[in-house]
Design a protein around this motif. Structure first.
Motif, PDB file in Angstrom:
ATOM      1  N   ASN A 129       0.776  -1.649   0.133  1.00 54.41           N
ATOM      2  CA  ASN A 129       0.213  -0.197  -0.444  1.00 54.41           C
ATOM      3  C   ASN A 129       1.073   0.928  -0.026  1.00 54.41           C
ATOM      4  O   ASN A 129       0.873   2.216  -0.483  1.00 54.41           O
ATOM      5  CB  ASN A 129      -0.842  -0.005   1.077  1.00 54.41           C
ATOM      6  CG  ASN A 129      -2.577  -1.383   1.135  1.00 54.41           C
ATOM      7  OD1 ASN A 129      -2.291  -1.909   0.666  1.00 54.41           O
ATOM      8  ND2 ASN A 129      -2.809  -0.902   1.676  1.00 54.41           N
ATOM      9  N   HIS A 130       1.990   0.896   0.585  1.00 52.26           N
ATOM     10  CA  HIS A 130       2.788   2.244   1.194  1.00 52.26           C
ATOM     11  C   HIS A 130       3.830   3.152  -0.437  1.00 52.26           C
ATOM     12  O   HIS A 130       3.833   4.008  -0.257  1.00 52.26           O
ATOM     13  CB  HIS A 130       3.078   2.304   2.247  1.00 52.26           C
ATOM     14  CG  HIS A 130       2.565   2.328   4.100  1.00 52.26           C
ATOM     15  ND1 HIS A 130       3.321   1.283   4.478  1.00 52.26           N
ATOM     16  CD2 HIS A 130       1.841   3.233   4.139  1.00 52.26           C
ATOM     17  CE1 HIS A 130       2.472   1.605   5.529  1.00 52.26           C
ATOM     18  NE2 HIS A 130       1.574   2.075   5.633  1.00 52.26           N
ATOM     19  N   ILE A 131       3.920   2.370  -1.027  1.00 49.40           N
ATOM     20  CA  ILE A 131       4.662   2.914  -2.285  1.00 49.40           C
ATOM     21  C   ILE A 131       4.056   2.255  -3.101  1.00 49.40           C
ATOM     22  O   ILE A 131       4.757   2.810  -4.164  1.00 49.40           O
ATOM     23  CB  ILE A 131       6.313   1.763  -2.255  1.00 49.40           C
ATOM     24  CG1 ILE A 131       5.526  -0.273  -2.229  1.00 49.40           C
ATOM     25  CG2 ILE A 131       6.478   2.057  -1.351  1.00 49.40           C
ATOM     26  CD1 ILE A 131       6.542  -0.355  -2.960  1.00 49.40           C
ATOM     27  N   MET A 132       2.501   2.532  -3.450  1.00 46.11           N
ATOM     28  CA  MET A 132       2.013   2.193  -4.523  1.00 46.11           C
ATOM     29  C   MET A 132       2.098   3.793  -5.157  1.00 46.11           C
ATOM     30  O   MET A 132       1.819   3.883  -6.920  1.00 46.11           O
ATOM     31  CB  MET A 132       0.326   1.404  -4.309  1.00 46.11           C
ATOM     32  CG  MET A 132       0.493   0.766  -4.162  1.00 46.11           C
ATOM     33  SD  MET A 132       1.668  -0.298  -4.140  1.00 46.11           S
ATOM     34  CE  MET A 132       1.737  -1.251  -6.306  1.00 46.11           C
ATOM     35  N   PRO A 133       2.102   5.148  -4.945  1.00 42.42           N
ATOM     36  CA  PRO A 133       2.810   6.009  -5.434  1.00 42.42           C
ATOM     37  C   PRO A 133       3.951   6.199  -6.069  1.00 42.42           C
ATOM     38  O   PRO A 133       3.884   6.221  -7.098  1.00 42.42           O
ATOM     39  CB  PRO A 133       2.652   6.673  -4.527  1.00 42.42           C
ATOM     40  CG  PRO A 133       1.334   6.653  -3.133  1.00 42.42           C
ATOM     41  CD  PRO A 133       1.827   5.029  -3.129  1.00 42.42           C
ATOM     42  N   LEU A 134       5.315   5.420  -5.741  1.00 41.76           N
ATOM     43  CA  LEU A 134       5.876   5.386  -6.447  1.00 41.76           C
ATOM     44  C   LEU A 134       6.332   4.324  -7.600  1.00 41.76           C
ATOM     45  O   LEU A 134       6.412   4.513  -8.589  1.00 41.76           O
ATOM     46  CB  LEU A 134       6.587   3.990  -5.247  1.00 41.76           C
ATOM     47  CG  LEU A 134       7.853   5.089  -4.592  1.00 41.76           C
ATOM     48  CD1 LEU A 134       8.760   4.375  -3.320  1.00 41.76           C
ATOM     49  CD2 LEU A 134       8.636   6.613  -4.458  1.00 41.76           C
TER      50      LEU A 134
END
Ligand SMILES: Cc1ncc(C[n+]2csc(CCOP(=O)(O)OP(=O)(O)O)c2C)c(N)n1
Length: 544
Positions: free
Chosen positions: A28-33
């Motif tokens: 979840n936390h790195i899907m912007p990356l």
């Protein structure tokens, strides 16, 4: 004015620095990356366990000299990854672990997967922190890359709060670091210091230069050989957790006792050198230290007092060039040079004919003899060795030009991931990884990664249905009747690999090994040769 996200700053900084291969596992936390990677040159190699991603970046760093890059999620994604950091730290491998993190505005409020990640990674990294603002994303990343690659290389961890990755800011030039901001800061060895070391070496009778893991990274020992030729003194690589008993160093421990000067070139004084204590090192031996890390110098001063004859803060790799150019008083004890070379090259003659005494198995030495032609025929081939008893045999018996080992951390489990990364770093290279059956279980799902990315390599599994290194300790220390808790099954790891889309072969006779190796390479697929081996201890090299 156009805007961009914190995640875009990360992706663009990596892209413009040429750090385009990312080892990752989504969360979840790195899907912007992941989203920000679209439209850049970034290539994601996504894996089946976060620790494997770190081992891959570790291998990438060691083989290419470039900083490896990992993206993992927060919470358990991070803790999985953190387990592999000690191998990279002890191996002195440059990488940056970027982990997702609970939103900065959620900290202390019970945010999803909120965890003190930066604190947790601190002991196994050169630096570890949480980015505090969206506009710092690029510059903090630049600082992390420069830290990982400067001085003694090693891993750096950055936690990236999810809300800062998503936040949008107006684009401005100062948000984008320059190439120089990511470049390693180099500490050169000065001419006068190099000369002083030359003088010191010349005044000793039995001097040795010991080179640390960072100088052994790709297995290419040519720079160390050129230093040895220039100085006329033995220069030895030290990167094994077995230290002075590294099977690659043959009977080196026997001659170490005679040294009267040890030059530690980027090599820490530690357990691998038996702390430089007697009887392993004579109690009058003096030390010279060339190290970028002041604490490494301080340790020798504390341990050895005025036997520290000289120290200088300088990076190990460029120091080689300075020593070759300026340490111009070549030592003339040719007898000592050849004595050390003979000890390091020594292997018991009996190894040439070692064969299994147990039907249905091969001896590890037979396994090595079947692999040597791969390295004889192709100097670009890469050997990857894991730990355990089996891992010591190829380190003792094979002489590849390029190799990767687990390193001083002594942890098992990195070799499958390292082999995949080696193939990604050099898509034409033959890659052979040797490991035990226990170790194979750690990251066998990465064969799926290798199949998905078409990164063929050959895993040669020495299958003795035992955690043998630990079983051997039980036999030695507690006796056979008290040996328990180390048994495994003679499992068909070759079939596991076939099920994942690779090539598998079971070998139960040494005579079948050469053909199996040829077929595995020719298959062009990630391959596992599951070799049933006799359960024997690791090789011990002693003369006389
Ligand atoms: C991460 C990690 N866990 C446990 C160990 C302890 N350990 C060292 S060697 C070894 C046994 C390895 O067994 P295997 O891979 O089958 O190789 P073998 O020794 O049998 O040849 C173990 C459990 C370690 N070094 N690292």
């Amino acid at each position: 004015m156009p805007t961009l996200r914190g995640a875009d700053l990360i992706a663009r900084t990596l892209d413009s620095a040429g750090l385009t291969t990312i080892f990752t596992l989504s969360g979840n936390h790195i899907m912007p990356l992941f989203d920000a990677a679209l439209g850049t040159r970034l290539r994601l190699i996504h894996v089946r366990h976060e620790a494997a991603a770190v081992h891959m970046a570790d291998a990438w760093g060691r083989l290419t000299g470039q900083c490896g890059v990992v993206w993992v999620s927060g919470g358990a994604g991070f803790t999985n990854a953190a387990a592999a950091l000690c191998t990279a730290m002890a191996g002195e491998s440059p990488l940056v672990l970027l982990s997702g993190h609970a939103g900065i505005r959620e900290i202390g409020r019970g945010g999803f997967q909120e965890l003190r990640q930066a604190d947790m990674a601190e002991p196994v990294t050169k630096a570890s922190w949480t980015v505090q603002s969206c506009i710092d994303m690029g510059t903090d990343l630049a600082k992390a890359v420069a830290t990982a690659t400067s001085g003694r290389p090693g891993p750096v961890h950055l936690s990236l709060p999810f809300d800062l990755l998503e936040e949008r800011v107006e684009d401005r030039p100062e948000l984008h670091p320059h190439a120089g901001d990511l470049a390693p800061r180099v500490l050169h060895l000065g001419k006068d210091d190099a000369r002083q070391i030359g003088d010191l070496i010349d005044s000793a009778k039995h001097p040795l230069v010991l080179a640390g893991p960072q100088l052994c990274h790709s297995g290419d020992l040519a720079p160390l050989a050129s230093l040895q030729a220039a100085l006329g003194v033995p220069v030895l690589p030290m990167e094994s957790p077995r230290g002075i008993n590294d099977p690659r160093l043959g009977a080196f421990a026997e001659v170490l006792r005679a040294a009267d000067l040890i030059v530690l070139l980027g090599k820490t004084l530690d357990f691998t050198l038996r702390f430089g204590d007697a009887p392993f090192v004579q109690s009058t031996c003096r030390f010279a230290v060339i190290d970028s890390d002041p604490s490494a110098i301080e340790r020798v001063r504390r341990e050895k007092g005025d036997r520290l004859a000289f120290s200088v803060m300088a990076d190990a790799r460029p120091a080689i060039e300075a020593l070759v150019a300026h340490a111009i008083t070549p030592h003339h004890n040719a007898a000592w040079l050849s004595e050390v070379a003979a000890a390091a090259a020594y292997r018991p003659p009996a190894w040439e004919t070692l064969a299994s005494r147990q039907s249905g198995t091969a001896h590890p030495a037979e396994l090595c003899r079947a692999l040597q032609p791969v390295f004889d025929n192709d100097p670009q081939a890469i050997l990857v060795c894991d730990g355990g008893e089996i891992g010591q045999w190829p380190q003792a018996m094979l002489a590849p030009r390029r190799r990767l080992i687990n390193g001083p951390a002594g942890s098992i489990g990195s070799s499958i991931a390292m082999a995949i990364a080696a193939r990604a770093a050099d898509p034409a290279a033959k890659v052979i990884a040797v490991m035990g059956d226990g170790t194979f279980g750690f990251h066998m799902a990465e064969f799926d990664t290798a199949v998905r990315y078409n990164l063929p390599f050959v895993a040669v599994v020495g299958n003795d249905a035992t955690w043998n290194a630990e079983h051997q300790i039980q036999l030695r220390e507690y006796g056979e009747a008290r040996a328990h808790g180390c048994n495994l099954l003679p499992s068909r790891y070759d079939l596991v690999v076939e099920a994942l889309g690779g090539h598998g072969a079971l070998v139960t006779r040494a005579a079948d090994l050469p053909g199996a190796v040829e077929r595995a390479i020719a298959s062009g697929r990630p391959a596992c040769i599951n070799v049933m081996i006799e359960r024997v201890p690791a090789p011990i090299v002693r003369r006389g």
